[in-house]
Design a protein around this motif. Structure first.
Motif, mmCIF file in Angstrom:
data_model
loop_
_atom_site.group_PDB
_atom_site.id
_atom_site.type_symbol
_atom_site.label_atom_id
_atom_site.label_comp_id
_atom_site.label_asym_id
_atom_site.label_seq_id
_atom_site.Cartn_x
_atom_site.Cartn_y
_atom_site.Cartn_z
ATOM 1 N N PRO A 282 -32.909 8.285 -30.374
ATOM 2 C CA PRO A 282 -33.904 8.516 -31.419
ATOM 3 C C PRO A 282 -33.321 8.177 -32.783
ATOM 4 C CG PRO A 282 -33.807 10.373 -29.899
ATOM 5 C CD PRO A 282 -32.656 9.481 -29.560
ATOM 6 N N ILE A 283 -34.175 7.691 -33.675
ATOM 7 C CA ILE A 283 -33.692 7.236 -34.971
ATOM 8 C C ILE A 283 -33.062 8.377 -35.750
ATOM 9 C CG2 ILE A 283 -35.867 7.600 -36.208
ATOM 10 C CD1 ILE A 283 -33.598 4.586 -36.687
ATOM 11 N N HIS B 16 -33.792 -2.579 -40.790
ATOM 12 C CA HIS B 16 -32.777 -1.992 -39.916
ATOM 13 C C HIS B 16 -33.117 -0.544 -39.550
ATOM 14 C CE1 HIS B 16 -29.042 -0.729 -38.184
ATOM 15 N NE2 HIS B 16 -28.776 0.090 -39.189
ATOM 16 N N ASN B 17 -33.699 0.189 -40.476
ATOM 17 C CA ASN B 17 -33.955 1.616 -40.270
ATOM 18 C C ASN B 17 -35.356 1.928 -39.756
ATOM 19 O OD1 ASN B 17 -31.401 2.624 -41.058
ATOM 20 N ND2 ASN B 17 -31.935 2.399 -43.211
ATOM 21 N N GLN B 18 -36.217 0.942 -39.592
ATOM 22 C CA GLN B 18 -37.593 1.248 -39.206
ATOM 23 C C GLN B 18 -37.677 1.733 -37.757
ATOM 24 O OE1 GLN B 18 -39.096 -3.305 -38.106
ATOM 25 N NE2 GLN B 18 -40.130 -2.170 -39.692
ATOM 26 N N PRO B 19 -38.688 2.534 -37.445
ATOM 27 C CA PRO B 19 -38.863 3.035 -36.078
ATOM 28 C C PRO B 19 -39.071 1.892 -35.090
ATOM 29 C CG PRO B 19 -40.238 4.250 -37.625
ATOM 30 C CD PRO B 19 -39.694 3.077 -38.379
ATOM 31 N N GLU B 20 -38.593 2.091 -33.883
ATOM 32 C CA GLU B 20 -38.667 1.041 -32.865
ATOM 33 C C GLU B 20 -40.100 0.607 -32.585
ATOM 34 O OE1 GLU B 20 -36.911 0.096 -28.375
ATOM 35 O OE2 GLU B 20 -36.224 1.838 -29.516
ATOM 36 N N ALA B 21 -41.052 1.513 -32.710
ATOM 37 C CA ALA B 21 -42.449 1.172 -32.441
ATOM 38 C C ALA B 21 -42.988 0.122 -33.414
ATOM 39 C CB ALA B 21 -43.320 2.427 -32.508
ATOM 40 N N GLU B 22 -42.306 -0.059 -34.549
ATOM 41 C CA GLU B 22 -42.772 -1.008 -35.567
ATOM 42 C C GLU B 22 -42.022 -2.338 -35.523
ATOM 43 O OE1 GLU B 22 -42.598 0.846 -39.392
ATOM 44 O OE2 GLU B 22 -43.666 2.645 -38.727
ATOM 45 N N TRP B 23 -41.088 -2.486 -34.608
ATOM 46 C CA TRP B 23 -40.295 -3.708 -34.568
ATOM 47 C C TRP B 23 -41.156 -4.928 -34.259
ATOM 48 C CZ3 TRP B 23 -35.433 -2.099 -31.229
ATOM 49 C CH2 TRP B 23 -34.681 -1.170 -31.965
ATOM 50 N N GLN B 24 -40.877 -6.029 -34.944
ATOM 51 C CA GLN B 24 -41.531 -7.308 -34.669
ATOM 52 C C GLN B 24 -40.536 -8.415 -34.962
ATOM 53 O OE1 GLN B 24 -44.845 -6.721 -37.338
ATOM 54 N NE2 GLN B 24 -43.831 -7.762 -39.008
ATOM 55 N N HIS B 25 -40.874 -9.619 -34.547
ATOM 56 C CA HIS B 25 -39.877 -10.691 -34.629
ATOM 57 C C HIS B 25 -39.748 -11.297 -36.016
ATOM 58 C CE1 HIS B 25 -42.479 -14.289 -34.958
ATOM 59 N NE2 HIS B 25 -43.340 -13.600 -34.250
ATOM 60 N N GLU B 26 -40.646 -10.938 -36.958
ATOM 61 C CA GLU B 26 -40.596 -11.599 -38.254
ATOM 62 C C GLU B 26 -41.182 -10.709 -39.347
ATOM 63 O OE1 GLU B 26 -41.532 -16.070 -39.892
ATOM 64 O OE2 GLU B 26 -42.943 -15.201 -38.445
ATOM 65 N N LEU B 27 -40.509 -10.713 -40.502
ATOM 66 C CA LEU B 27 -41.057 -10.143 -41.726
ATOM 67 C C LEU B 27 -41.338 -11.311 -42.663
ATOM 68 C CD1 LEU B 27 -41.685 -7.784 -43.707
ATOM 69 C CD2 LEU B 27 -39.291 -7.932 -44.423
ATOM 70 N N MET B 28 -42.580 -11.438 -43.100
ATOM 71 C CA MET B 28 -42.961 -12.521 -43.990
ATOM 72 C C MET B 28 -42.948 -12.027 -45.434
ATOM 73 S SD MET B 28 -43.654 -15.071 -41.946
ATOM 74 C CE MET B 28 -44.519 -16.153 -43.049
ATOM 75 N N ARG B 29 -42.362 -12.796 -46.329
ATOM 76 C CA ARG B 29 -42.408 -12.514 -47.743
ATOM 77 C C ARG B 29 -43.050 -13.714 -48.469
ATOM 78 N NH1 ARG B 29 -39.862 -8.261 -50.560
ATOM 79 N NH2 ARG B 29 -40.277 -6.443 -49.244
ATOM 80 N N TYR B 30 -44.330 -13.564 -48.801
ATOM 81 C CA TYR B 30 -45.062 -14.641 -49.477
ATOM 82 C C TYR B 30 -44.962 -14.494 -50.987
ATOM 83 C CZ TYR B 30 -47.302 -15.729 -45.008
ATOM 84 O OH TYR B 30 -47.531 -16.090 -43.709
#
Length: 230
Positions: free
Chosen positions: A5-6, A216-230
């Motif tokens: 657990p986190i 790095h610290n986000q909950p596992e349920a929120e993990w995704q392969h990409e964070l976009m910064r537009y």
């Protein structure tokens, strides 16, 4: 790999943040952010004098911050530097691969070896770093974070090798994310579509660096392969 657990993880002493590609902009900001958060930090780059200066400046964070000379285009050299960093600073919690070559070039012509070197830096180096760090992650869990770029989405004929390299890196991280699903290891890319430090607050190096720490610290349920910064 065992997932914890986190809250349990954050209550423990923090593992090393390994940052490949530390220069005066985003890389240094990421090192500063993770050191301030309580991580020992290994900074990898080619310029020893610059790394020594950065390490001295980050001594005020109270964390063990060290520089390691490494060439991301040379797999054996990169593996050796990563091994030294992990041996000296301890098991890592996070890898940040923040490497790229910004230069003007064309889809045709040019030097074959130049393209081979750029491809090695953008893609092969990322794979080498992931392979080296993954089995060393503390308790078998952590984050593998990679700096992408807008040319992966909108290729430029004037920055051909970088466009191709960042597109390949983006694909690599996506399949790595899928491969690691359910293992307790988070693999994601940060696709930055504007000039870093170009005047917009959301693209300030310190602001972007905070996004890496939050990933790095986000909950596992929120993990995704990409964070976009537009």
């Amino acid at each position: 790999m065992t997932s914890h657990p986190i809250g349990e993880r954050t209550a423990m002493a923090l593992g090393t943040a390994v940052i490949v590609g530390v220069g005066p902009g985003l890389g240094l900001a990421i090192a500063h952010t993770f050191a301030n958060a309580g991580h020992p930090v290994a900074m990898l780059a080619r310029d020893k004098a610059r790394l020594d200066t950065y390490a001295a400046g980050l001594a005020t964070t109270g964390q063990d911050v060290r520089g390691y000379v490494a060439d991301a285009a040379d797999p054996d050299n990169l593996r050796a530097a990563l091994h030294s960093a992990i041996t000296e600073l301890g098991a890592p919690d996070v890898l940040v691969y923040n490497v790229g070559v910004l230069r003007k070039d064309s889809p045709i012509g040019g030097d074959d070896q130049d393209w081979a070197n750029v491809t090695a830096i953008n893609v092969l180096g990322a794979r080498v770093a992931a392979n080296a760090v993954l089995p060393e992650l503390r308790d078998g869990r952590g984050s593998l974070l990679f700096t992408g770029g807008g040319y992966a989405l909108s290729p430029s004929k004037e920055h051909a090798s970088l466009s191709v390299g960042k597109a390949a890196l983006r694909a690599y991280v996506q399949v790595l994310h899928d491969q690691l699903a359910g293992t307790g290891v988070h693999a994601t890319s940060v696709t930055i579509t504007r000039d870093i430090g170009g005047g917009e607050a959301r693209f300030d190096p310190a602001v972007l660096a905070q996004a890496y720490l939050e990933l790095h610290n986000q909950p596992e349920a929120e993990w995704q392969h990409e964070l976009m910064r537009y």
